[in-house]
Design an enzyme around this catalytic site. Structure first.
Site, mmCIF file in Angstrom:
data_model
loop_
_atom_site.group_PDB
_atom_site.id
_atom_site.type_symbol
_atom_site.label_atom_id
_atom_site.label_comp_id
_atom_site.label_asym_id
_atom_site.label_seq_id
_atom_site.Cartn_x
_atom_site.Cartn_y
_atom_site.Cartn_z
ATOM 1 C CE LYS A 134 -3.034 3.241 1.054
ATOM 2 N NZ LYS A 134 -2.057 4.363 1.128
ATOM 3 C CD GLU A 154 11.240 4.533 10.625
ATOM 4 O OE1 GLU A 154 11.058 5.516 11.392
ATOM 5 O OE2 GLU A 154 11.332 4.652 9.397
ATOM 6 C CB CYS A 156 11.243 9.384 10.407
ATOM 7 S SG CYS A 156 12.205 8.107 9.577
ATOM 8 C CD GLU A 161 8.348 13.131 12.813
ATOM 9 O OE1 GLU A 161 9.320 12.559 12.294
ATOM 10 O OE2 GLU A 161 7.272 12.553 13.035
#
Length: 490
Positions: free
Chosen positions: A182, A258, A294, A392
């Site tokens: 996906k 992750e 990330c 973040e």
């Protein structure tokens, strides 16, 4: 700005070795981050489409044309797959640059070569990862063997659509699994081309399937599917939580996550004479891929004695970065992925200004293009409790904090819910190792921003994820099952 995709680009789902329309011909608009215009309409897979793809993957797995062949045969096919990717580097780089807004030079020189390396590395590892024979008495023989897990759902992010995909499909396919990918709805195109190339390389029909679509439909259906054995996910912590719930609500499938990060970059006073090179390295860590990474070095901790000099250096470097058309080979920072991402980044910058921080850059630019551009920002004189320090941002924004002692630096570094990566700059090996061992992060680099290479596992602590690692031979753990075979001898 040019947004002409290669003629080879396909937009249907890829199921059981062929391109097919989504149920009812459903599509979604795929926008260019550089212009804000529609690039194309991509198949919007439904729950039924996901079910069809999983069924194809299960048939292929149970049939054994991939899962049960000799490791050397899988190795040969994957090496051919890597060769085909390498031969199509220019095309694949162009797709990702246009689709995800990534600088074309990064795609050509970093991303696609990394994919080739990754597929080749796992192909070569196939016949070098062994089971074990346990120590027993003369009356028994114990085998500990690895078997492929089965059907693997692969859910990848939009920021590194090729690299992250290869980190997952490399070991998953090498282990003998069938996969249903996906891709992110914001950059879905290259995954479809990889699937087509996999078939050309000789991977059997049904082994490599791709279901583009919206996360709350196609992604959810994959997470809840009772015939999916493993889901490997890279993306936001928020969505990662959803996949854990999906697993709990279905078949308790294994989930490897992750997720986000707020990586500290720690610079000690003994780097005074090398501060220019340190600033250049950390500017790259903060602004690479527009900070949409990330493990981006978005939190820089600098000893107070050199902090002012460092801030000036990195602010000058930020101002010198060329932001613009991702297909311009001089561009260093492309657009943010979508309009809401730009607004989120600008909101963090404005909130920091309102709280009294000193901000260099961080402005909305190139509006005439229709794209989602922001100039890189350096934020100084900010409190450790500020949102821009703790959350973040996922944009070209770095916050700089000062510290006095090693203990204070470690405390600041660990003052986060995340734990993906960190970096330590010092010429004192004792300090470097003490800090590296004390910082709670899955990867700690010393004297240079790095995530390691393909031989080293990549994963995090805390809200950065758990359940498995990308890269290294350790990645095989999440795509295989351990089985004990105990023989009683007569």
């Amino acid at each position: 700005m040019t947004t002409t995709l290669p003629a080879t680009v396909r937009t249907q789902a890829y199921i059981d070795g062929t391109f097919v329309d989504a149920e009812g011909g459903a599509t979604f608009d795929n926008l260019s981050p550089a212009t804000g215009q529609v690039l194309n309409k991509v198949a919007a897979a439904s729950e039924a489409d996901v079910d069809t793809a999983v069924a194809a993957a299960r048939r292929a797995f149970d049939g054994g044309a991939w899962s049960k062949i000799a490791p050397a045969e899988r190795k040969a096919v994957l090496l051919k797959f890597a060769d085909l990717i390498e031969q199509n580097t220019t095309e694949l780089a162009l797709i990702d640059s246009i689709d995800a807004g990534k600088p074309i030079t990064d795609c050509e020189q970093l991303d696609i070569p990394d994919v080739v390396l990754t597929i080749r590395w796992y192909a070569e590892a196939i016949d070098k990862v062994f089971g074990k024979v346990s120590p027993t008495g003369a009356d028994n023989l114990g085998f500990i063997v690895r078997e492929p897990a089965g059907v693997v759902g692969v859910v990848v992010p939009w920021n590194f659509p090729s690299n992250t995909l290869s980190w997952k499909i490399g070991p998953a396919l090498a282990a003998g699994n069938s996969i249903v990918v996906k891709p992110a709805e914001l950059s879905p195109l290259s995954a479809l081309r990889y699937a087509e190339l996999a078939t050309e390389a000789g991977i059997p029909d049904g082994v490599f399937n791709v279901v583009p679509g919206l996360g709350h439909i196609a992604g959810k259906a994959l997470g809840l599917h009772g015939d999916v054995d493993v889901v490997t996910f890279t993306g936001s912590t928020e969505v990662g939580r959803m996949f854990l719930k999906y697993a709990a609500d279905s078949n308790l499938k294994q989930v490897a996550l992750e997720m986000g990060g707020k990586s500290p970059q720690i610079v000690f006073a003994d780097m005074r004479d090398e501060l220019q090179s340190v600033a250049e390295d950390l500017a790259g860590a903060a602004f690479w891929n527009g900070g949409q990474n990330c493990s981006a070095g978005s939190r820089i901790l600098v000893h107070n004695s050199i902090k002012d000099d460092f801030v000036k250096l990195i602010a000058d470097l930020a101002a010198s970065r060329k932001v613009g058309d991702p297909l311009d080979r001089e561009t260093e920072i492309g657009p943010l992925i979508e309009a809401s991402a730009r607004e989120r980044v600008l909101r963090y910058v404005e909130d920091a200004k309102s709280a009294g921080a000193k901000v260099f850059g961080g402005e909305r630019i190139l509006d005439e293009t229709g794209g989602f551009f922001v100039s890189p920002a350096v934020i100084d004189e900010v409190e450790p409790s500020a949102a821009v320090v703790r959350e973040e941002v996922f944009g070209p924004v770095v916050a700089v904090l000062g510290f006095e002692s090693e203990d204070e630096a470690i405390a600041l570094a660990n003052d986060t819910v995340y734990g993906l990566a960190a970096n330590v700059w010092t010429r004192d090996i004792n300090v470097a190792l003490r800090v590296a061992r004390s910082v709670r992060a899955g990867t700690v680099a010393v004297n240079g921003f790095s995530e390691g290479d393909i031989s080293t596992p990549f994963g995090g602590f805390g809200l950065s994820g758990f359940g498995g690692h990308d890269k290294g031979v350790e990645a095989f753990d999440q795509y295989s099952e351990l089985k004990t075979i105990w023989v009683t001898l007569h």
